[in-house]
Design a protein around this motif. Structure first.
Motif, mmCIF file in Angstrom:
data_model
loop_
_atom_site.group_PDB
_atom_site.id
_atom_site.type_symbol
_atom_site.label_atom_id
_atom_site.label_comp_id
_atom_site.label_asym_id
_atom_site.label_seq_id
_atom_site.Cartn_x
_atom_site.Cartn_y
_atom_site.Cartn_z
ATOM 1 N N TYR A 372 56.933 -12.417 7.617
ATOM 2 C CA TYR A 372 56.951 -12.645 6.165
ATOM 3 C C TYR A 372 56.880 -14.137 5.839
ATOM 4 C CZ TYR A 372 58.044 -7.736 5.344
ATOM 5 O OH TYR A 372 57.984 -6.361 5.282
ATOM 6 N N VAL A 373 57.483 -14.958 6.679
ATOM 7 C CA VAL A 373 57.432 -16.410 6.456
ATOM 8 C C VAL A 373 55.999 -16.912 6.594
ATOM 9 C CG1 VAL A 373 58.206 -18.658 7.313
ATOM 10 C CG2 VAL A 373 59.808 -16.736 7.232
ATOM 11 N N TYR A 374 55.336 -16.507 7.674
ATOM 12 C CA TYR A 374 53.955 -16.959 7.888
ATOM 13 C C TYR A 374 53.024 -16.431 6.796
ATOM 14 C CZ TYR A 374 55.752 -18.105 12.545
ATOM 15 O OH TYR A 374 56.484 -18.618 13.596
ATOM 16 N N GLN A 375 53.272 -15.198 6.327
ATOM 17 C CA GLN A 375 52.444 -14.657 5.257
ATOM 18 C C GLN A 375 52.640 -15.443 3.972
ATOM 19 O OE1 GLN A 375 50.012 -12.156 5.409
ATOM 20 N NE2 GLN A 375 49.596 -13.129 3.428
ATOM 21 N N ALA A 376 53.868 -15.816 3.667
ATOM 22 C CA ALA A 376 54.131 -16.629 2.471
ATOM 23 C C ALA A 376 53.409 -17.968 2.560
ATOM 24 C CB ALA A 376 55.632 -16.841 2.301
ATOM 25 N N ALA A 377 53.421 -18.570 3.746
ATOM 26 C CA ALA A 377 52.716 -19.844 3.926
ATOM 27 C C ALA A 377 51.215 -19.662 3.705
ATOM 28 C CB ALA A 377 52.991 -20.395 5.320
ATOM 29 N N ARG A 378 50.648 -18.559 4.200
ATOM 30 C CA ARG A 378 49.221 -18.309 3.998
ATOM 31 C C ARG A 378 48.915 -18.092 2.517
ATOM 32 N NH1 ARG A 378 49.849 -15.520 8.987
ATOM 33 N NH2 ARG A 378 50.300 -13.547 7.920
ATOM 34 N N ASP A 379 49.791 -17.388 1.816
ATOM 35 C CA ASP A 379 49.567 -17.132 0.390
ATOM 36 C C ASP A 379 49.567 -18.432 -0.410
ATOM 37 O OD1 ASP A 379 49.391 -14.396 0.789
ATOM 38 O OD2 ASP A 379 51.527 -14.039 0.394
ATOM 39 N N VAL A 380 50.487 -19.326 -0.097
ATOM 40 C CA VAL A 380 50.542 -20.609 -0.807
ATOM 41 C C VAL A 380 49.312 -21.447 -0.492
ATOM 42 C CG1 VAL A 380 51.793 -22.787 -1.038
ATOM 43 C CG2 VAL A 380 53.056 -20.636 -0.964
ATOM 44 N N ASN A 381 48.923 -21.493 0.770
ATOM 45 C CA ASN A 381 47.739 -22.273 1.142
ATOM 46 C C ASN A 381 46.477 -21.722 0.482
ATOM 47 O OD1 ASN A 381 48.427 -24.522 2.928
ATOM 48 N ND2 ASN A 381 49.213 -22.958 4.317
ATOM 49 N N SER A 382 46.356 -20.399 0.440
ATOM 50 C CA SER A 382 45.186 -19.795 -0.208
ATOM 51 C C SER A 382 45.136 -20.176 -1.682
ATOM 52 C CB SER A 382 45.235 -18.266 -0.060
ATOM 53 O OG SER A 382 45.135 -17.893 1.298
ATOM 54 N N TYR A 383 46.288 -20.200 -2.324
ATOM 55 C CA TYR A 383 46.364 -20.592 -3.734
ATOM 56 C C TYR A 383 45.941 -22.049 -3.912
ATOM 57 C CZ TYR A 383 48.572 -21.900 -8.175
ATOM 58 O OH TYR A 383 48.813 -22.384 -9.425
ATOM 59 N N LEU A 384 46.456 -22.929 -3.052
ATOM 60 C CA LEU A 384 46.125 -24.354 -3.168
ATOM 61 C C LEU A 384 44.657 -24.628 -2.865
ATOM 62 C CD1 LEU A 384 49.307 -25.974 -1.557
ATOM 63 C CD2 LEU A 384 48.645 -25.982 -3.975
ATOM 64 N N ASN A 385 44.043 -23.792 -2.058
ATOM 65 C CA ASN A 385 42.634 -23.991 -1.715
ATOM 66 C C ASN A 385 41.700 -23.783 -2.907
ATOM 67 O OD1 ASN A 385 43.242 -24.610 0.936
ATOM 68 N ND2 ASN A 385 42.887 -22.534 1.692
ATOM 69 N N VAL A 386 42.161 -23.033 -3.909
ATOM 70 C CA VAL A 386 41.286 -22.730 -5.042
ATOM 71 C C VAL A 386 41.776 -23.341 -6.351
ATOM 72 C CG1 VAL A 386 40.447 -20.605 -3.995
ATOM 73 C CG2 VAL A 386 42.465 -20.518 -5.473
ATOM 74 N N GLU A 387 42.941 -24.002 -6.319
ATOM 75 C CA GLU A 387 43.508 -24.578 -7.537
ATOM 76 C C GLU A 387 43.540 -26.101 -7.447
ATOM 77 O OE1 GLU A 387 44.535 -23.751 -10.525
ATOM 78 O OE2 GLU A 387 43.956 -21.650 -10.285
#
Length: 474
Positions: A372-387
């Motif tokens: 769950y920790v690694y998934q949260a990190a991926r979700d934040v990075n994916s968000y930052l990649n497009v914002e």
């Protein structure tokens, strides 16, 4: 959901209900200090470090005791081999044990009692067991009579009949029964013996933990832990001694045991010569990576050591720390906004937090929690990649979640504000502005040179279009 723990005594998961919540009394058998600490030892102590941190995260007040066995056959043998005293061996390897645990981020227990500092307490307990009819003296030795304790074998499920047949116990002609075990050993060598009512001698291994746990934690303990190799005979014998002494049962409410750390399927052990010291591992890998490796498998399951698995843990650590650094960097220019994308990320982070906590409440399942920790990190990075202009609320929430997870897992990451004081931050911003101006002038040579010099100084730049963010490389 409520916390469930697997209890070796019952052989099943149980709802965790300490005797006097929110207080949790926890005792973990510490090291016998005669050699360097290896990764197999670290597996147990990192696991209980995270169990302690998890309990605190869930609101419990943990009083943690871990002993130091500083007199033992192995210590005496090492002293004779090295031509020094047993005390010098114990002192040297106690220091190296704490050095290694400190380096791994294992928090020290509230109390670390040493056997040699509790000899009078041990002698008193042995004498009481004799007076109560649970023990007997034979030629300067004192043995516990297992036939007098009706519950013997309830932890390990080892039958007394099996022990009487001579299996799994050391033969000794002085014993009344083969299953009986030593409370006090006759010993006349100077420096490793103490005067007692039965002559000079030293404590048996098992009585030490019974006496020290009762002295600091009282008659009943919520959690008693150690490696699974201690279930029999050590923890079985602790139950017999302690419950005979106090008449209180259970002596321990929840028995927790860690699985073996193996190499090619075989237990890591000094006696087998197939061990890797903590210092050797830390020369090649970050302490956080070592912890992530050890926590990547449930504490009760065996975990096989390979350098490749440590490399994978190092990459996971790097990804996690880079994500934290990126969030802190992006927070400098974050805005307050709420769109569909932000709502989606908030929902994902909420799910990750729930999954993280529920995993830990399921018998401290760190392997699942880390997913769950690694998934949260991926979700934040994916968000930052497009914002280009991220939402402050999303970033702060992601930062809180990941920082909390690092705290429970014992992975040090630090705040960028601590790594980059205000003056340093101002200087870096000035250099970044100079470089941005060079890029606008298409002076690529200067821009690349400034990037290179900042990288050498530990500052990583990330260009996204005409915007540049920076972070401290950890």
């Amino acid at each position: 959901m409520v916390l469930h723990v697997y209890n070796t005594l019952s052989g099943m998961e149980e709802v965790f209900e300490p005797f006097n919540p929110p207080l949790v009394k926890m005792y973990v058998c510490g090291p016998t200090v005669y050699d360097e600490t290896h990764l197999g030892h670290a597996r147990t102590y990192v696991a209980f470090d995270v169990i302690r941190r998890t309990l605190e995260c869930l609101g419990y007040d943990v009083f943690y005791v871990q002993n130091i066995t500083d007199i033992d056959d192995k210590i005496i043998n090492r002293a004779e081999r090295d031509g020094v005293t047993a005390g010098e061996v114990a002192e040297r390897y106690t220091e190296t044990y704490f050095r290694d645990m400190d380096a791994l981020g294992v928090r020290r227990a509230d109390v670390h009692p040493k056997v040699t500092e509790h000899i009078e307490d041990i002698i008193e307990a042995v004498a009481r067991l004799i007076d109560m009819g649970f023990a007997y003296e034979a030629d300067g030795n004192v043995y516990f009579d297992v036939s007098k304790f009706k519950g013997y074998g309830k932890l390990s499920k080892v039958s007394v009949e099996e022990l009487r047949a001579g299996a799994r116990v050391e033969p000794d002609p002085l014993k009344r029964n083969p299953a009986d075990f030593a409370l006090w050993k006759r010993e006349e060598r100077k420096g490793v013996s103490w005067r007692s009512p039965w002559g000079y001698g030293r404590p048996g291994w098992h009585i030490e933990c019974s006496v020290m746990s009762m002295k600091y934690l009282g008659l009943r303990i919520d959690i008693h832990g150690g490696g699974q190799d201690l279930i029999f005979p050590h923890h079985e014998n602790e139950i017999a001694q302690s419950e005979s002494l106090t008449g209180t049962s259970p002596f321990v409410k929840y028995w927790l045991h860690t699985g073996y750390l193996t190499i090619e399927g075989e237990k890591m052990s000094k006696s087998l010569g197939n061990y890797v010291t903590v210092q050797e591992v830390l020369r090649r890998h970050n302490a956080g990576a070592v912890r992530l490796f050890l926590l990547s498998t449930h504490y009760r399951s065996p975990i096989d050591f390979t350098w490749e698995r440590l490399e994978a843990a190092e990459k996971n650590l790097e990804y996690l720390l880079n994500t934290l650094g990126r969030i802190e960097s992006e927070l400098r220019q974050a805005e307050d906004k709420t769109g569909e994308r932000e709502v989606e990320v908030h929902a994902k982070l909420s799910s990750a937090v729930r999954g993280f906590i529920s995993s830990l409440e399921d018998d401290f399942s760190t392997s699942t929690a880390l997913r769950y920790v690694y998934q949260a990190a991926r979700d934040v990075n994916s968000y930052l990649n497009v914002e280009d202009k991220p939402d402050r609320g999303v970033l702060e929430r992601g930062l809180r979640m990941l920082a909390r997870a690092c705290g429970v897992m014992g992975v040090a990451w630090g705040r960028e504000s601590a790594a980059a004081p205000e003056m340093v931050e101002k200087l870096v911003k000035i250099i970044v502005e100079v470089r941005s101006e060079a890029r606008r002038r298409k002076d690529w040579k200067l821009a690349d040179e400034l990037r290179s010099k900042l990288r050498d100084a530990g500052v990583i730049l990330e260009d996204r279009g005409d915007k540049t963010t920076w972070r401290i490389n950890r």
